[in-house]
Structure formats: C-alpha cells, structure tokens
Design a protein around this motif. Structure first.
Motif, mmCIF file in Angstrom:
data_model
loop_
_atom_site.group_PDB
_atom_site.id
_atom_site.type_symbol
_atom_site.label_atom_id
_atom_site.label_comp_id
_atom_site.label_asym_id
_atom_site.label_seq_id
_atom_site.Cartn_x
_atom_site.Cartn_y
_atom_site.Cartn_z
ATOM 1 N N ARG A 132 -3.747 6.172 2.945
ATOM 2 C CA ARG A 132 -2.459 6.605 3.475
ATOM 3 C C ARG A 132 -1.376 6.583 2.406
ATOM 4 N NH1 ARG A 132 -4.228 3.392 7.880
ATOM 5 N NH2 ARG A 132 -4.718 4.629 9.719
ATOM 6 N N GLU B 33 -3.991 2.005 12.184
ATOM 7 C CA GLU B 33 -5.369 1.747 11.771
ATOM 8 C C GLU B 33 -6.213 1.278 12.955
ATOM 9 O OE1 GLU B 33 -7.316 -1.955 9.487
ATOM 10 O OE2 GLU B 33 -5.751 -0.920 8.380
ATOM 11 N N LYS C 107 -12.823 0.964 7.272
ATOM 12 C CA LYS C 107 -11.875 1.007 8.383
ATOM 13 C C LYS C 107 -10.552 1.626 7.966
ATOM 14 C CE LYS C 107 -11.824 -3.344 9.102
ATOM 15 N NZ LYS C 107 -11.414 -4.653 9.649
ATOM 16 N N ARG C 108 -10.119 1.303 6.750
ATOM 17 C CA ARG C 108 -8.793 1.735 6.308
ATOM 18 C C ARG C 108 -8.889 3.064 5.571
ATOM 19 N NH1 ARG C 108 -9.123 -3.708 6.183
ATOM 20 N NH2 ARG C 108 -7.373 -4.882 7.022
ATOM 21 N N GLU C 109 -8.287 4.090 6.131
ATOM 22 C CA GLU C 109 -8.257 5.365 5.432
ATOM 23 C C GLU C 109 -7.136 5.358 4.404
ATOM 24 O OE1 GLU C 109 -5.646 8.420 8.050
ATOM 25 O OE2 GLU C 109 -7.496 7.755 8.986
ATOM 26 N N ASN D 182 -0.412 -2.368 10.945
ATOM 27 C CA ASN D 182 -1.833 -2.054 11.163
ATOM 28 C C ASN D 182 -2.100 -1.323 12.474
ATOM 29 O OD1 ASN D 182 -1.628 -3.960 13.193
ATOM 30 N ND2 ASN D 182 -3.133 -5.360 12.355
#
Length: 349
Positions: free
Chosen positions: A67, A198, A63-65, A195
C-alpha cells in the motif's frame, strides 16, 4: 482501469531495476494479471479493487498487500526490504535477557547456519516477520540451549510468561509454520484504523468486543471464551477487539455508546448484529451459538422477519420487523460500493 494503466509503466520499470540487482530469476518475480481475462484468479485471491499489489513467498500469499507509494523508487525499496534478512543473529545469550517482552519473540538455536533446520526456520521468518521478532544463535553461542539438538522457542509477551518449546520436526515447514503462526498471530486481534482495511480484506466476518482501553478484565474474559467455545471456528470468522472511544461511530450504528461497553457484535459486512447481553458470555455455548446463527443465516433472517417459528412461544405471533439490521460500520474498509466512512473518523479524532 485508468489507475491500472497509470501503474503499468511504473511497475514494469521497478521490475527492471530489481532485475539488475537480483538477476537470478528465482529470487524475485514480477507478474501481472488481467482480472477481466482471469476472473478465477481474482476471485481466488479476493481481488475487487484495481490495481492491487500482492506479495507471494514460496507460493503463499502474504496477508499484507503493498500500500506504499506507486513509484519506481518506493516499489523497488519495498522489494529490497522484503529481501533483507528478517532474523537477527545473537552474538551473546545475554542479549536474550534484554529482549523487549512487549513483543512476541521466536528464537532459534542451531549448530550451524548452513543446515536444513535453519533454512526452514528462515522460510517461516520471511513470512511472519511482521508478527513476531525472530532471532537466532549458532555454534558455541547456542550450545547451552541445544542439549538435545537444534531448538526453537517462543517467548510470549510479559516478563513472567513462560517459554514454549517447538517439539516437532525442524525440517517440516508446514508443522513449524503452523506452530509459529499460532504463537505470532493472536487468536483475538485488536482492530485499529491502521490495520482495519487489511483485516477486512481477509474476507471473514468480524466478531468484535468493544471495550474501554483500560478494561482488560472484559478483554480477558472474551479471549478465554473465544478460546474455549470458538477455536473450531477459526478460519470462518475473525475475532477482534476495539477501543470504544476510538470506534464510537460503529457503536452508534448498533445504538450503543461507550457508556454501554463492553459490547459484543458481529459485523458480516452487510449488517451488524449485537450479542444480547455481555453477562451471558460465560454461559456454555452461548457465544458459539451466536456465531453459528450467523453462518446459518438465522441472524439475518430474524432481523428482517422476527424470531423463527421454532423460537416463538406457543400462541405468540411471529413479529414482522419493518426495519433492517444496522448496516456494517467497517464496510468503508472493504472494496464495495457500500463502504462506510471509517477512515474519515481517523481524521476527525
């Protein structure tokens, strides 16, 4: 894309650094995709800003790219962090009694580390370690918790919250992953400045409860009704709650202030639609119909053209609304030319 061209040599050098540390090509793979040439891949993974760095584990996109800083050192450090063991090994069961009960804890009790059961548990932990704390115990230390074999339990937040036991096969990755994800990722999540981007990038519209931070009663009611009415809509819309004080600007977009909270609204990333009355939350099917009206296009249509003919009382003319519904207030977080200045609000607070 100038920024993609700038990142390319940095990305390539980072891959060379990591390749020296992890020479086995099955450990870490760096890859790049030309999204002009492979638009189908870009569309599949909702890539709409460049360059974007995504992490995949076992073929599954996280889910978390990424950054972080666009430097060789930062990217290499990120990979090293991802390669670290996400599971803390318990040396004494007394450690379990002192866990931080404000967190979501998943604990695995295994006879031995070199087992299919533990390897499956490890795969799950690698994917969900940002959402839960993972712990494990082995051999004689875990024996008291392995009366009927290897065992995985979930300790939810709260000192008095009862444990939940996983009852499926410990070698079936899909089953244990689905169970663990359900425990680690709450049905109703809080949206924050940290968040928000995201959540937006998940590509699903938002159903948001705006409430005062200390108004836990309204939040509990919202959580209960989402679970009761909308569990079948999970995967089509994100269920969120937001602090009215922090998100005053989005409230202004729907002509509300913190004094009006609690307020429920849908953000479709095009417009925002307000649930008529929070007191109707517990009316059977009312919240579900609100979401279904979004999916059918009814909310958008009625904002522009007034009530549908079937919703108008006999003899009542159909109102033609000149004004459009309020625009999305979270669109700043979405990769679009109409992005709204939500991140700027963080600096203004």
């Amino acid at each position: 894309c100038r920024f993609s061209q700038m990142l390319h040599p940095i990305f390539e050098e980072a891959s060379n650094v990591i390749k020296e540390e992890y020479p086995d090509k099955n450990q870490v793979v760096f890859a790049r995709v030309d999204c002009d040439q492979h638009s189908d891949i870009a569309q599949r993974y909702r890539i709409s800003k460049y360059p974007t760095l995504k992490l995949f584990r076992n073929g599954m996109m996280m889910k978390r790219e990424y950054r972080g800083q666009r430097s060789v050192t930062a990217i290499a450090d990120y990979i090293r962090q991802q390669k670290s063991n996400p599971i803390r090994e318990v040396q004494d069961l007394e450690e379990i009694s002192s866990l931080d009960r404000s967190r979501r804890n998943i604990i695995g009790y295994f006879e031995q580390k070199d087992s299919d059961n533990y390897r499956t548990f490890e795969r799950v932990a690698n994917i969900l370690h940002d959402d839960c704390v993972f712990l494990s115990a082995f051999g004689a230390i875990s024996k008291a918790e392995r009366i009927s074999g290897d065992n995985v339990i979930y300790k939810p937040p709260g000192e008095n919250a009862p444990d939940m036991v996983y009852l499926g096969s410990l070698t079936n990755f899909d089953l244990i992953y689905a169970w663990t994800q359900d425990k680690c990722v709450p049905l109703v999540r809080e949206i924050t400045f940290e968040n928000g981007e995201e959540l937006t990038e998940e590509g699903l519209p938002f159903l948001i409860l705006f409430h005062m931070k200390d108004d836990l009663e309204s939040l509990e009611k919202f959580q209960q009704e989402v679970a009761r009415q909308l569990i079948g809509e999970k995967g089509t819309i994100n269920f969120l709650h937001a602090d009215c004080d922090k998100f005053r600007h989005p409230l202004l977009h729907i002509q509300k202030t913190p004094a009006d909270c609690p307020v429920i609204a849908i953000d479709s990333f095009r417009h925002m639609y307000v649930f008529p009355d929070f007191s109707d939350l517990s009316v059977p099917g009312k919240l579900k119909q609100f979401v279904l009206d979004l999916h059918s296009g009814k909310l958008h249509r009625e904002f522009h053209h007034g009530p549908d003919p079937t919703d108008v009382a006999p003899g009542q003319p159909i109102q033609d609304l000149a004004s459009s519904p309020p625009e999305s207030s979270f669109q700043k977080l979405a990769p679009s030319e109409h992005r709204y200045t939500l991140l700027r609000e963080k600096d203004e607070l």
